[in-house]
Design a protein around this motif. Structure first.
Motif, PDB file in Angstrom:
ATOM      1  N   PHE A 109       0.821  -1.214   0.000  1.00 56.57           N
ATOM      2  CA  PHE A 109       0.000   0.000   0.000  1.00 56.57           C
ATOM      3  C   PHE A 109       0.855   1.263   0.000  1.00 56.57           C
ATOM      4  N   ASP A 110       1.989   1.254   0.688  1.00 57.08           N
ATOM      5  CA  ASP A 110       2.866   2.424   0.668  1.00 57.08           C
ATOM      6  C   ASP A 110       3.408   2.684  -0.739  1.00 57.08           C
ATOM      7  N   LEU A 111       3.817   1.625  -1.424  1.00 55.51           N
ATOM      8  CA  LEU A 111       4.424   1.777  -2.749  1.00 55.51           C
ATOM      9  C   LEU A 111       3.409   1.961  -3.872  1.00 55.51           C
ATOM     10  N   PHE A 112       2.269   1.287  -3.781  1.00 54.75           N
ATOM     11  CA  PHE A 112       1.379   1.214  -4.942  1.00 54.75           C
ATOM     12  C   PHE A 112      -0.051   1.696  -4.713  1.00 54.75           C
ATOM     13  N   PHE A 113      -0.342   2.324  -3.578  1.00 57.63           N
ATOM     14  CA  PHE A 113      -1.711   2.797  -3.388  1.00 57.63           C
ATOM     15  C   PHE A 113      -2.124   3.770  -4.481  1.00 57.63           C
ATOM     16  N   LYS A 114      -1.186   4.536  -4.990  1.00 54.07           N
ATOM     17  CA  LYS A 114      -1.491   5.485  -6.067  1.00 54.07           C
ATOM     18  C   LYS A 114      -1.963   4.755  -7.330  1.00 54.07           C
ATOM     19  N   ASN A 115      -1.744   3.450  -7.399  1.00 57.43           N
ATOM     20  CA  ASN A 115      -2.134   2.643  -8.552  1.00 57.43           C
ATOM     21  C   ASN A 115      -3.395   1.811  -8.298  1.00 57.43           C
ATOM     22  N   VAL A 116      -4.102   2.102  -7.225  1.00 52.96           N
ATOM     23  CA  VAL A 116      -5.323   1.354  -6.926  1.00 52.96           C
ATOM     24  C   VAL A 116      -6.481   1.958  -7.715  1.00 52.96           C
ATOM     25  N   GLU A 117      -7.234   1.083  -8.355  1.00 52.71           N
ATOM     26  CA  GLU A 117      -8.466   1.475  -9.036  1.00 52.71           C
ATOM     27  C   GLU A 117      -9.625   1.028  -8.155  1.00 52.71           C
ATOM     28  N   VAL A 118     -10.612   1.894  -7.985  1.00 51.15           N
ATOM     29  CA  VAL A 118     -11.728   1.570  -7.101  1.00 51.15           C
ATOM     30  C   VAL A 118     -13.065   1.853  -7.781  1.00 51.15           C
ATOM     31  N   PHE A 119     -14.061   1.133  -7.330  1.00 47.11           N
ATOM     32  CA  PHE A 119     -15.450   1.397  -7.694  1.00 47.11           C
ATOM     33  C   PHE A 119     -16.169   1.689  -6.388  1.00 47.11           C
ATOM     34  N   GLU A 120     -16.697   2.888  -6.314  1.00 42.58           N
ATOM     35  CA  GLU A 120     -17.360   3.329  -5.086  1.00 42.58           C
ATOM     36  C   GLU A 120     -18.871   3.286  -5.286  1.00 42.58           C
ATOM     37  N   LYS A 121     -19.560   2.751  -4.285  1.00 41.08           N
ATOM     38  CA  LYS A 121     -21.020   2.691  -4.325  1.00 41.08           C
ATOM     39  C   LYS A 121     -21.534   3.017  -2.932  1.00 41.08           C
ATOM     40  N   ASN A 122     -22.439   3.958  -2.855  1.00 38.69           N
ATOM     41  CA  ASN A 122     -23.003   4.366  -1.562  1.00 38.69           C
ATOM     42  C   ASN A 122     -21.901   4.772  -0.575  1.00 38.69           C
ATOM     43  N   SER A 123     -20.901   5.493  -1.074  1.00 40.99           N
ATOM     44  CA  SER A 123     -19.761   5.973  -0.265  1.00 40.99           C
ATOM     45  C   SER A 123     -18.906   4.848   0.324  1.00 40.99           C
ATOM     46  N   VAL A 124     -18.994   3.666  -0.273  1.00 40.12           N
ATOM     47  CA  VAL A 124     -18.221   2.508   0.169  1.00 40.12           C
ATOM     48  C   VAL A 124     -17.384   2.026  -1.011  1.00 40.12           C
ATOM     49  N   ILE A 125     -16.142   1.635  -0.744  1.00 40.42           N
ATOM     50  CA  ILE A 125     -15.331   1.017  -1.786  1.00 40.42           C
ATOM     51  C   ILE A 125     -15.896  -0.381  -1.991  1.00 40.42           C
ATOM     52  N   ALA A 126     -16.615  -0.557  -3.106  1.00 35.67           N
ATOM     53  CA  ALA A 126     -17.278  -1.823  -3.389  1.00 35.67           C
ATOM     54  C   ALA A 126     -16.343  -2.807  -4.080  1.00 35.67           C
ATOM     55  N   ALA A 127     -15.358  -2.297  -4.826  1.00 41.30           N
ATOM     56  CA  ALA A 127     -14.414  -3.162  -5.535  1.00 41.30           C
ATOM     57  C   ALA A 127     -13.112  -2.398  -5.738  1.00 41.30           C
ATOM     58  N   MET A 128     -12.031  -3.156  -5.847  1.00 38.92           N
ATOM     59  CA  MET A 128     -10.724  -2.534  -6.033  1.00 38.92           C
ATOM     60  C   MET A 128      -9.751  -3.516  -6.656  1.00 38.92           C
ATOM     61  N   TYR A 129      -8.703  -2.978  -7.232  1.00 35.16           N
ATOM     62  CA  TYR A 129      -7.541  -3.765  -7.625  1.00 35.16           C
ATOM     63  C   TYR A 129      -6.374  -2.827  -7.848  1.00 35.16           C
ATOM     64  N   PHE A 130      -5.176  -3.380  -7.780  1.00 32.38           N
ATOM     65  CA  PHE A 130      -3.969  -2.627  -8.093  1.00 32.38           C
ATOM     66  C   PHE A 130      -3.719  -2.726  -9.589  1.00 32.38           C
ATOM     67  N   LYS A 131      -3.403  -1.614 -10.217  1.00 37.20           N
ATOM     68  CA  LYS A 131      -3.067  -1.531 -11.644  1.00 37.20           C
ATOM     69  C   LYS A 131      -1.632  -1.017 -11.704  1.00 37.20           C
ATOM     70  N   ILE A 132      -0.693  -1.953 -11.622  1.00 40.65           N
ATOM     71  CA  ILE A 132       0.716  -1.605 -11.448  1.00 40.65           C
ATOM     72  C   ILE A 132       1.396  -1.502 -12.811  1.00 40.65           C
TER      73      ILE A 132
END
Length: 116
Positions: free
Chosen positions: A26-49
């Motif tokens: 997370f320190d190195l690659f959080f900037k590369n996380v893709e998220v889908f937010e629904k109802n103000s909740v992170i419903a899905a995520m993945y790292f796109k490195i």
């Protein structure tokens, strides 16, 4: 809760806690996380490195897709497919991943990934 904290919790719920590795990831690659937010909740995520792949002596811009996960309350709603569609728009780029189990290969095939 911050987006990062939500992602860390979602990651740990899906993959367990491996301590130092998770913190470094997370320190190195959080900037590369893709998220889908629904109802103000992170419903899905993945790292796109971002990376470069050398295929037959030719270098290609690529992204390693890592830690693909959907919150248990939002599974089977097409959210990850939407996230892939929204975040993998570069046609001249290779996207690759290593499925965590045989059971998810059909999903990745439906999402446009090809098994090699």
């Amino acid at each position: 809760m911050t987006i990062r904290k939500q992602c860390e919790k979602l990651y740990k719920d899906a993959f367990g806690d491996s301590g130092e590795f998770d913190s470094m990831l997370f320190d190195l690659f959080f900037k590369n996380v893709e998220v889908f937010e629904k109802n103000s909740v992170i419903a899905a995520m993945y790292f796109k490195i971002p990376c470069v792949l050398n295929v037959d002596g030719k270098k290609h811009k690529a992204y390693y897709i890592y830690a693909v996960t959907t919150h248990s309350d939002y599974r089977h709603q097409g959210i990850m497919s939407k996230l892939f569609t929204e975040t993998q728009e570069e046609s001249d780029v290779l996207y690759f991943l290593k499925p965590s189990s045989e059971g998810v290969i059909a999903f990745y095939n439906q999402a446009g990934f090809k098994q090699i």
